[in-house]
Design a protein around this motif. Structure first.
Motif, PDB file in Angstrom:
ATOM      1  N   VAL A  48      10.348 -33.499  -9.758  1.00  0.00           N
ATOM      2  CA  VAL A  48      10.742 -33.331  -8.347  1.00  0.00           C
ATOM      3  C   VAL A  48       9.778 -34.098  -7.441  1.00  0.00           C
TER       4      VAL A  48
ATOM      5  N   GLU B  66      18.456 -34.217  -2.531  1.00  0.00           N
ATOM      6  CA  GLU B  66      18.703 -32.937  -1.861  1.00  0.00           C
ATOM      7  C   GLU B  66      18.151 -32.963  -0.455  1.00  0.00           C
ATOM      8  N   GLU B  67      18.823 -32.264   0.410  1.00  0.00           N
ATOM      9  CA  GLU B  67      18.305 -32.003   1.749  1.00  0.00           C
ATOM     10  C   GLU B  67      16.982 -31.262   1.589  1.00  0.00           C
ATOM     11  N   LYS B  68      15.970 -31.676   2.364  1.00  0.00           N
ATOM     12  CA  LYS B  68      14.678 -30.967   2.281  1.00  0.00           C
ATOM     13  C   LYS B  68      14.746 -29.730   3.166  1.00  0.00           C
ATOM     14  N   ILE B  69      14.521 -28.577   2.569  1.00  0.00           N
ATOM     15  CA  ILE B  69      14.571 -27.349   3.369  1.00  0.00           C
ATOM     16  C   ILE B  69      13.167 -26.740   3.433  1.00  0.00           C
TER      17      ILE B  69
ATOM     18  N   GLU C 173      15.996 -23.582  -7.138  1.00  0.00           N
ATOM     19  CA  GLU C 173      16.272 -23.905  -8.540  1.00  0.00           C
ATOM     20  C   GLU C 173      16.554 -22.625  -9.309  1.00  0.00           C
TER      21      GLU C 173
ATOM     22  N   LYS D  41      15.208 -35.579  -7.310  1.00  0.00           N
ATOM     23  CA  LYS D  41      14.999 -34.825  -8.554  1.00  0.00           C
ATOM     24  C   LYS D  41      15.643 -35.517  -9.748  1.00  0.00           C
TER      25      LYS D  41
ATOM     26  N   GLU E 158       8.415 -19.561  -0.531  1.00  0.00           N
ATOM     27  CA  GLU E 158       9.195 -19.458  -1.768  1.00  0.00           C
ATOM     28  C   GLU E 158       8.921 -18.132  -2.452  1.00  0.00           C
TER      29      GLU E 158
ATOM     30  N   ILE F 291       8.796 -35.030  -3.358  1.00  0.00           N
ATOM     31  CA  ILE F 291       9.025 -34.650  -1.952  1.00  0.00           C
ATOM     32  C   ILE F 291       8.468 -35.813  -1.112  1.00  0.00           C
TER      33      ILE F 291
ATOM     34  N   LYS G 187       2.543 -23.178  -6.319  1.00  0.00           N
ATOM     35  CA  LYS G 187       2.880 -24.354  -7.131  1.00  0.00           C
ATOM     36  C   LYS G 187       1.907 -25.519  -6.948  1.00  0.00           C
TER      37      LYS G 187
ATOM     38  N   LYS H  24      20.061 -30.224 -13.331  1.00  0.00           N
ATOM     39  CA  LYS H  24      20.026 -29.824 -11.914  1.00  0.00           C
ATOM     40  C   LYS H  24      21.364 -30.086 -11.250  1.00  0.00           C
TER      41      LYS H  24
HETATM   42  P1  AMP Z   1      11.676 -27.316  -8.691  1.00  0.00           P
HETATM   43  O1  AMP Z   1      11.057 -27.944  -9.909  1.00  0.00           O
HETATM   44  O2  AMP Z   1      13.120 -27.609  -8.483  1.00  0.00           O
HETATM   45  O3  AMP Z   1      11.294 -25.868  -8.556  1.00  0.00           O
HETATM   46  O4  AMP Z   1      10.917 -27.948  -7.448  1.00  0.00           O
HETATM   47  C1  AMP Z   1       9.527 -27.875  -7.367  1.00  0.00           C
HETATM   48  C2  AMP Z   1       9.141 -27.572  -5.953  1.00  0.00           C
HETATM   49  O5  AMP Z   1       9.611 -28.605  -5.093  1.00  0.00           O
HETATM   50  C3  AMP Z   1       9.750 -26.293  -5.390  1.00  0.00           C
HETATM   51  O6  AMP Z   1       9.016 -25.173  -5.742  1.00  0.00           O
HETATM   52  C4  AMP Z   1       9.687 -26.568  -3.922  1.00  0.00           C
HETATM   53  O7  AMP Z   1       8.388 -26.325  -3.412  1.00  0.00           O
HETATM   54  C5  AMP Z   1       9.938 -28.056  -3.836  1.00  0.00           C
HETATM   55  N1  AMP Z   1      11.371 -28.315  -3.572  1.00  0.00           N
HETATM   56  C6  AMP Z   1      12.364 -28.442  -4.469  1.00  0.00           C
HETATM   57  N2  AMP Z   1      13.558 -28.642  -3.879  1.00  0.00           N
HETATM   58  C7  AMP Z   1      13.303 -28.658  -2.548  1.00  0.00           C
HETATM   59  C8  AMP Z   1      14.122 -28.834  -1.376  1.00  0.00           C
HETATM   60  N3  AMP Z   1      15.433 -29.057  -1.467  1.00  0.00           N
HETATM   61  N4  AMP Z   1      13.515 -28.781  -0.177  1.00  0.00           N
HETATM   62  C9  AMP Z   1      12.184 -28.563  -0.067  1.00  0.00           C
HETATM   63  N5  AMP Z   1      11.362 -28.408  -1.126  1.00  0.00           N
HETATM   64  C10 AMP Z   1      11.908 -28.439  -2.353  1.00  0.00           C
END
Ligand code: AMP
Ligand code: GLY
Length: 443
Positions: free
Chosen positions: A169, A200-203, A298, A159, A207, A171, A229, A119
């Motif tokens: 990951v 990471e900044e939470k956005i 991602e 992460k 999706e 949250i 998800k 990542k």
């Molecule tokens: P990933 O495995 O990186 O896809 O992350 C799994 C899930 O976590 C994503 O589908 C998002 O719902 C959530 N997520 C990951 N990164 C962020 C972020 N920077 N801000 C908010 N939600 C995130």
């Protein structure tokens, strides 16, 4: 689209295809390939119990890590094209090894797979190419992380850097939770995948998944999809590999897709080229549509699961040629993907306990299902000694349907689900809630 091609093994055929992987994604790929009349045989390593219900398919028992035995077997089977489904063999360099042995392979080499397998590498890649994504910090110790977490004015996401089967990951809801998640990763929750942590900044925002088939230089896009998800209805509960999906995603209009192409897809392909990475495979862009525009959450170096099961039934029989062209670096980038006019939806039936601990080995009963515009792709199944279908995974079955609109799609999918039973079966009833006019969240 031309259907004649020359295999790097010297044949002019696309008769024998190998699919590596054992999930619903790989079964749906095999099912899409068998529609092409030039394809004679599809082998799956290892596949699952559902693979052999698919026309032209056969499972092969062989250890993909045993290089010599693998090449010997592929030579014997006269394989014309290899499609690698999951991220782990890609991250381990299987595609590089097979290409060195002159096989045509759809799937990136080890360098390209870093888009998913690290990542921090992917975040630095995006920073270098000015691709919109959440702010990030790469940290090597809890002390370093604590300084950032405690002084951050904004909520953060934590992460593990490496592959963690979709579980790496967090949250968190508070700084304390954020610190604890970071500590658990540095304490070895994900082994070496957690030697580095990305904060990471939470956005925020909906999706969407976008898939680009790449030949190293050119690309073409598949229909968009939206995944679900979270484990539970109303998008609550822990994250999973995906509980269902629908395609295409009406949220992404034609104009918005142009913006995604301009801001994200083209800069990604250009940056891969700038880094001399010859990416022959699919790039999965996991995007968040924020108020300030689309951002990459991602990258994955493979098709999404269950997005793949959802999209494959929309493809025409020539789909397999596109993957072959990618494997040979022969895309023009102007190929039209002939998709059906229908829309598609998928609901995943899981074992009780997934995504945490669960038991397997329960008999699966499938009654009278509607097969008109419907498929059941096995995600995690096996056969007992006397041929009975058993649960053999967290995600067990992918129930997929196509029709003129999403209400018709999900009515059929849920009707079929009523015909399916196994001990502890679980599924969300609200898959596609964003696009079902006849579904109310309050029901
Ligand atoms: P990933 O495995 O990186 O896809 O992350 C799994 C899930 O976590 C994503 O589908 C998002 O719902 C959530 N997520 C990951 N990164 C962020 C972020 N920077 N801000 C908010 N939600 C995130
Ligand atoms: N459906 C999400 C994934 O395949 O990672």
């Amino acid at each position: 689209m031309s259907i004649n091609s020359t295999s790097s093994k010297g044949s002019n055929k696309l008769e024998n295809i190998l699919v590596i992987g054992n999930g619903g994604r790989e079964n749906s790929l095999a099912w899409a390939f068998q529609k092409n009349e030039l394809v004679k045989k599809i082998y799956l390593i290892p596949g699952n119990a559902g693979s052999e219900r698919i026309n032209k398919c056969e499972r092969i028992k062989i250890d993909i890590n045993n290089n010599n035995a693998l090449i010997e077997k592929l030579d014997l089977l006269k394989i014309d094209l290899i499609v690698i489904g999951p991220e782990i063999p890609l991250a381990n360099g299987l595609a590089d090894f097979l290409r060195k042995n002159n096989y045509k392979v759809f799937g990136p080499g080890k360098e390209g797979a870093k888009l998913e397998s690290s990542k921090s590498w992917a975040k630095e890649f995006m920073r270098d190419a000015n691709i919109p994504t959440a702010k990030f910090w790469k940290v090597n110790s809890l002390e370093e992380a604590a300084k950032i977490i405690l002084s951050s004015p904004m909520p953060l996401v934590v992460k593990a850097d490496g592959l963690a089967s979709g579980k790496g990951v967090f949250i968190p809801d508070s700084k304390d939770e954020c610190l604890r998640a970071t500590e658990s990763i540095f304490n070895g929750k994900f082994g070496n995948s957690g030697n580095v942590v990305v904060l990471e900044e939470k956005i925020q925002g909906p999706e969407v998944s976008v898939f680009a088939l790449c030949d190293g230089k050119k690309y073409i896009l598949l229909p968009t999809a939206q995944d679900h998800k979270r484990l539970n209805e109303k998008d609550t509960g822990p994250n999973t590999g995906g509980m269902g999906a629908y395609s295409p995603a009406p949220l992404i209009t034609h104009d918005y897709l142009d913006k995604i192409i301009q801001d994200i897809i083209e800069p990604t392909i250009n940056e891969l080229n700038r880094k001399n990475i010859d990416y022959k495979g699919v790039i999965y862009f996991g995007l968040m549509i924020t108020k300030s525009g689309p951002k990459v959450i991602e990258y994955n170096c493979r098709f999404g699961d269950p997005e793949c099961q959802t999209i494959m039934p929309l493809m025409d029989p020539n789909f397999v040629f596109l993957l072959e062209k990618c494997s040979m670096g022969n895309l023009t980038g102007k190929e039209k993907i002939n998709t059906s006019n229908n829309v598609s939806g998928c609901v995943i039936a899981t074992s009780k306990g997934y995504p945490h601990e669960y038991k397997t080995g329960f008999p699966i009963k499938i009654g009278k299902v509607d097969s008109n515009g419907c498929q059941i792709f096995d995600s995690g199944t096996s056969l007992s000694k006397n041929g009975e279908l058993l649960t053999d995974g967290g995600r067990v079955l992918s129930i997929v349907c196509q029709d003129k609109n999403f209400d018709m799609v999900f009515d059929k999918a849920y009707k079929n689900l009523k015909e399916i039973s196994f001990e502890g079966i679980y599924f969300r009833n609200d898959i596609g809630h964003q696009v079902r006019k006849n579904y109310s969240m309050e029901i």
